[in-house]
Design a protein around this motif. Structure first.
Motif, PDB file in Angstrom:
ATOM      1  N   GLU A 139      -3.203 -11.209  -1.855  1.00 48.46           N
ATOM      2  CA  GLU A 139      -4.053 -10.938  -0.475  1.00 48.46           C
ATOM      3  C   GLU A 139      -3.968 -12.077   0.573  1.00 48.46           C
ATOM      4  O   GLU A 139      -3.859 -11.878   1.524  1.00 48.46           O
ATOM      5  N   ALA A 140      -4.285 -13.386   0.110  1.00 48.11           N
ATOM      6  CA  ALA A 140      -4.173 -14.530   0.828  1.00 48.11           C
ATOM      7  C   ALA A 140      -2.799 -14.546   1.420  1.00 48.11           C
ATOM      8  O   ALA A 140      -2.633 -14.910   2.932  1.00 48.11           O
ATOM      9  N   LEU A 141      -1.740 -14.347   0.861  1.00 53.54           N
ATOM     10  CA  LEU A 141      -0.142 -14.662   1.334  1.00 53.54           C
ATOM     11  C   LEU A 141      -0.024 -13.549   2.577  1.00 53.54           C
ATOM     12  O   LEU A 141       0.608 -13.613   3.563  1.00 53.54           O
ATOM     13  N   GLU A 142      -0.568 -12.168   1.976  1.00 50.99           N
ATOM     14  CA  GLU A 142      -0.626 -11.203   3.074  1.00 50.99           C
ATOM     15  C   GLU A 142      -1.390 -11.751   4.465  1.00 50.99           C
ATOM     16  O   GLU A 142      -0.782 -11.354   5.633  1.00 50.99           O
ATOM     17  N   ARG A 143      -2.519 -12.137   4.292  1.00 44.83           N
ATOM     18  CA  ARG A 143      -3.057 -12.669   5.348  1.00 44.83           C
ATOM     19  C   ARG A 143      -2.491 -13.615   6.460  1.00 44.83           C
ATOM     20  O   ARG A 143      -2.676 -13.575   7.470  1.00 44.83           O
ATOM     21  N   VAL A 144      -1.527 -14.234   5.813  1.00 43.10           N
ATOM     22  CA  VAL A 144      -1.085 -15.351   6.538  1.00 43.10           C
ATOM     23  C   VAL A 144       0.501 -15.281   6.775  1.00 43.10           C
ATOM     24  O   VAL A 144       1.483 -16.036   7.435  1.00 43.10           O
ATOM     25  N   GLY A 145       0.839 -13.827   6.420  1.00 38.20           N
ATOM     26  CA  GLY A 145       2.147 -13.262   6.949  1.00 38.20           C
ATOM     27  C   GLY A 145       3.265 -13.970   5.809  1.00 38.20           C
ATOM     28  O   GLY A 145       4.433 -14.106   6.192  1.00 38.20           O
ATOM     29  N   LEU A 146       3.121 -14.127   4.651  1.00 34.07           N
ATOM     30  CA  LEU A 146       3.941 -14.940   3.519  1.00 34.07           C
ATOM     31  C   LEU A 146       4.324 -14.129   2.382  1.00 34.07           C
ATOM     32  O   LEU A 146       4.661 -14.632   1.538  1.00 34.07           O
ATOM     33  N   ARG A 147       4.111 -12.748   2.530  1.00 36.11           N
ATOM     34  CA  ARG A 147       4.395 -12.006   1.405  1.00 36.11           C
ATOM     35  C   ARG A 147       6.038 -12.109   1.224  1.00 36.11           C
ATOM     36  O   ARG A 147       6.484 -12.120   2.210  1.00 36.11           O
ATOM     37  N   GLY A 148       6.424 -12.136  -0.181  1.00 38.04           N
ATOM     38  CA  GLY A 148       8.083 -12.415  -0.192  1.00 38.04           C
ATOM     39  C   GLY A 148       8.510 -13.853  -0.282  1.00 38.04           C
ATOM     40  O   GLY A 148       9.264 -14.212  -0.603  1.00 38.04           O
ATOM     41  N   PHE A 149       7.601 -14.625  -0.269  1.00 38.52           N
ATOM     42  CA  PHE A 149       7.814 -16.128  -0.151  1.00 38.52           C
ATOM     43  C   PHE A 149       7.389 -16.911  -1.535  1.00 38.52           C
ATOM     44  O   PHE A 149       7.278 -18.015  -1.726  1.00 38.52           O
ATOM     45  N   GLU A 150       6.673 -16.025  -2.250  1.00 36.57           N
ATOM     46  CA  GLU A 150       6.021 -16.520  -3.405  1.00 36.57           C
ATOM     47  C   GLU A 150       6.779 -17.594  -4.329  1.00 36.57           C
ATOM     48  O   GLU A 150       6.247 -18.494  -4.729  1.00 36.57           O
ATOM     49  N   ASP A 151       8.097 -17.062  -4.479  1.00 38.38           N
ATOM     50  CA  ASP A 151       8.897 -18.207  -5.667  1.00 38.38           C
ATOM     51  C   ASP A 151       9.499 -19.363  -4.755  1.00 38.38           C
ATOM     52  O   ASP A 151      10.283 -19.927  -5.490  1.00 38.38           O
ATOM     53  N   ARG A 152       9.285 -19.560  -3.422  1.00 33.80           N
ATOM     54  CA  ARG A 152       9.744 -20.651  -2.838  1.00 33.80           C
ATOM     55  C   ARG A 152       9.275 -21.954  -3.135  1.00 33.80           C
ATOM     56  O   ARG A 152       7.976 -21.867  -3.312  1.00 33.80           O
ATOM     57  N   LYS A 153       9.826 -23.277  -3.029  1.00 31.88           N
ATOM     58  CA  LYS A 153       9.012 -24.516  -3.205  1.00 31.88           C
ATOM     59  C   LYS A 153       8.844 -24.825  -1.566  1.00 31.88           C
ATOM     60  O   LYS A 153       9.492 -24.377  -0.723  1.00 31.88           O
ATOM     61  N   PRO A 154       7.741 -25.565  -1.461  1.00 35.58           N
ATOM     62  CA  PRO A 154       7.403 -26.037  -0.002  1.00 35.58           C
ATOM     63  C   PRO A 154       8.825 -26.596   0.825  1.00 35.58           C
ATOM     64  O   PRO A 154       8.644 -26.133   2.050  1.00 35.58           O
ATOM     65  N   ARG A 155       9.825 -27.232  -0.007  1.00 38.65           N
ATOM     66  CA  ARG A 155      10.701 -27.661   0.915  1.00 38.65           C
ATOM     67  C   ARG A 155      11.697 -26.852   1.639  1.00 38.65           C
ATOM     68  O   ARG A 155      12.530 -26.973   2.409  1.00 38.65           O
ATOM     69  N   GLN A 156      11.516 -25.416   0.945  1.00 40.34           N
ATOM     70  CA  GLN A 156      12.377 -24.322   1.662  1.00 40.34           C
ATOM     71  C   GLN A 156      11.824 -23.668   2.535  1.00 40.34           C
ATOM     72  O   GLN A 156      12.125 -22.308   3.040  1.00 40.34           O
TER      73      GLN A 156
END
Ligand SMILES: Nc1ncnc2c1ncn2[C@@H]1O[C@H](COP(=O)(O)OP(=O)(O)O)[C@@H](O)[C@H]1O
Ligand SMILES: [Mg+2]
Length: 378
Positions: A139-156
Motif C-alpha cells: 500500500e505504501a509503495l502504491e501511494r508513492v507510485g513505486l509498485r513494481g520496484f520492490e526488488d530493486r536496490k537503491p542504487r538502481q
C-alpha cells in the motif's frame, strides 16, 4: 491555540481524520531551547503545531530548523523546556515511542536492502506479522507510485525514486506526525515541483500532521497551511503564507519572503510618513509622534509604471524618475527606477512581447496606492 479564520478553515480541515473544532495541538513546544557548548542552536521557543496541519519550518541555513525537528523527534534532548504531544509530556520519551516519522534529505536508505525491505524495516522493528508487512508495504509503495520496484536496490533508482522510497518507509507504519527535513533539496527544479504536488496530495489523503523543512520560500509558500520562518535560532514570524507575504512583521521577513521595496521613513506633523526629501505618503496604520522613525514596505508588483503624461488614480502616490534597469525573466519583467528625489524603486509586471518606453534612461512616473504600503517593525 491559533484562532482559525474562515478562509483558513477549508485548508486546515481538509484532511479526513481531522476532528471538528476545537483542534488540539499535535505537538506543543514550551520554552524549548538547545545549546551546544557556547553555540545557541535554538533560543527558548514556543510553538504549537495543530492536528492535521501542514506546517513548514523555513529559514536560512543555520537558523535552527533541523535542531527543532531533532528535538521534536527525540533525536536530541532540549537544554530547557518541555514538549507536549497530545497534551502529554514527551520531553524524555525515547524517539521510537513518539510515533513520529522522518524523511531525510539524503534519503538514508539501506543500500544493501531492496526497496521492499527498506520500506518493511519499520514494521519488522515493530515485530508485525509477515502478511501485515506485505499488505502495508504494498500500500505504501502504491501511494508513492513505486509498485513494481520492490526488488530493486537503491542504487538502481533515480534520486526522485529513492526519495519516494524514503517517504514510503515513513508512512508505512502510520506515524501520528510526519516530518521531512529538506526532502527535495537534492532534486532538480522540475522534479522538485512535481514532488511538491505529490507530497501535498499525500498530506491531504492521509490527514496526518506534517512538519516540513525547507530553505526555499517558494516551496514553503506553495505547500504550507502555516509557515514558521526562522532566523538565528528563533522564530521570526509564524503565520499563513498570505500573512507572511502581505504583513511581514519586520525587515528580515519582508526580505526573505519575496521581494520588497523598503523605505526608512519619519512621521511628519500631519500624520504622514516622509520617505524622501519633499515626499511624504499617507500610510494606513502608521502612527507615532512627529519625528519617530519607521520602515515602510511596498511590494514591487504593486508599483505601476506610466508615461510622464496623463491622469493617475485619485488615491495614488506618484513619483517621477528614470528607468535604471529593465530585466526580462520570462513571465515577469523587473524594472528599477531611480526617482528624482533619490529613491531606487523596483516594479514587477507581467511581461509583454513589446513594451515600449522601458529602456534604461526613459523618463517615467511610478504610482501605487497608499493601501499597498505596509508598516514594519524595524
Ligand atoms: N551537534 C551540533 N554541535 C554544535 N553545533 C551545532 C550542532 N547541531 C547544530 N549546531 C549549530 O546550531 C545552529 C543551527 O543548526 P541547524 O539546526 O542544523 O540549522 P538549519 O537546519 O536551519 O540549517 C548552527 O549554527 C549549527 O552550526
Ligand atoms: Mg538543516
Amino acid at each position: 491555540m491559533k484562532e482559525i479564520r474562515a478562509d483558513d478553515r477549508t485548508q486546515v480541515l481538509s484532511g479526513p481524520q481531522v476532528p471538528a473544532s476545537p483542534i488540539a495541538a499535535a505537538i506543543a513546544l514550551k520554552g524549548i531551547s538547545k545549546t551546544y557548548g557556547s553555540v545557541t542552536a535554538l533560543r527558548p521557543t514556543d510553538l504549537s503545531v495543530e492536528k492535521g496541519e501542514f506546517l513548514t519550518l523555513l529559514g536560512p541555513s543555520g537558523s535552527g530548523k533541523t535542531t527543532l525537528l531533532n528535538l521534536i523527534a527525540g533525536a536530541t534532548g532540549p537544554t530547557t523546556g518541555v514538549i507536549l504531544q497530545d497534551e502529554r509530556d514527551i520531553t524524555r520519551k525515547p524517539p521510537r515511542e513518539r510515533g513520529i516519522g522522518m524523511v531525510f534529505q539524503n534519503y538514508a536508505l539501506m543500500p544493501h536492502m531492496t526497496v521492499f525491505e527498506n520500506v518493511a524495516y519499520p514494521l519488522r522493528v515493530r515485530r508485525q506479522p509477515a502478511t501485515t508487512i506485505r499488505a502495508k508495504v504494498t500500500e505504501a509503495l502504491e501511494r508513492v507510485g513505486l509498485r513494481g520496484f520492490e526488488d530493486r536496490k537503491p542504487r538502481q533508482l533515480s534520486g526522485g525514486q529513492q526519495q519516494r522510497v524514503g517517504i514510503a518507509r515513513c508512512i508505512v507504519y502510520s506515524p501520528a506526525i510526519i516530518m521531512m527535513d529538506e526532502p527535495l533539496g537534492a532534486l532538480d527544479k522540475n522534479l522538485r515541483e512535481q514532488m511538491q504536488g505529490e507530497i501535498k496530495r499525500l498530506h491531504k489523503d492521509l490527514g496526518t500532521t506534517f512538519i516540513y523543512v525547507t530553505h526555499d520560500q517558494e516551496e514553503a509558500m506553495n505547500m504550507s497551511d502555516r509557515i514558521c520562518l526562522m532566523n538565528m535560532g528563533g522564530i521570526a514570524q509564524l503565520g499563513t503564507p498570505d500573512e507572511l507575504y502581505f504583513q511581514p512583521c519586520n525587515r528580515f521577513v519582508a526580505e526573505f519572503i519575496g521581494e520588497s521595496n523598503l523605505f526608512p521613513g519619519r512621521m511628519t506633523s500631519g500624520g504622514r510618513v516622509q520617505i524622501a526629501e519633499n515626499h511624504s505618503v499617507a500610510v494606513p496604520g502608521a502612527a507615532g509622534i512627529e519625528g519617530s522613525e519607521l520602515l515602510i514596505m511596498l511590494r514591487p508588483e504593486k508599483v505601476r509604471i506610466t508615461g510622464t503624461e496623463g491622469p493617475v488614480a485619485d488615491d495614488s502616490n506618484v513619483l517621477s524618475g528614470e528607468v535604471e534597469s529593465c530585466s526580462f525573466t520570462g513571465s515577469i519583467t523587473r524594472v528599477t527606477v531611480k526617482t528624482e528625489n533619490g529613491l531606487s524603486i523596483t516594479a514587477k509586471m507581467m511581461s509583454e512581447r513589446i513594451r515600449s518606453g522601458l529602456a534604461p534612461g526613459a523618463r517615467v512616473r511610478l504610482c501605487w496606492s497608499s493601501s499597498d504600503l505596509v508598516v514594519l517593525d524595524k
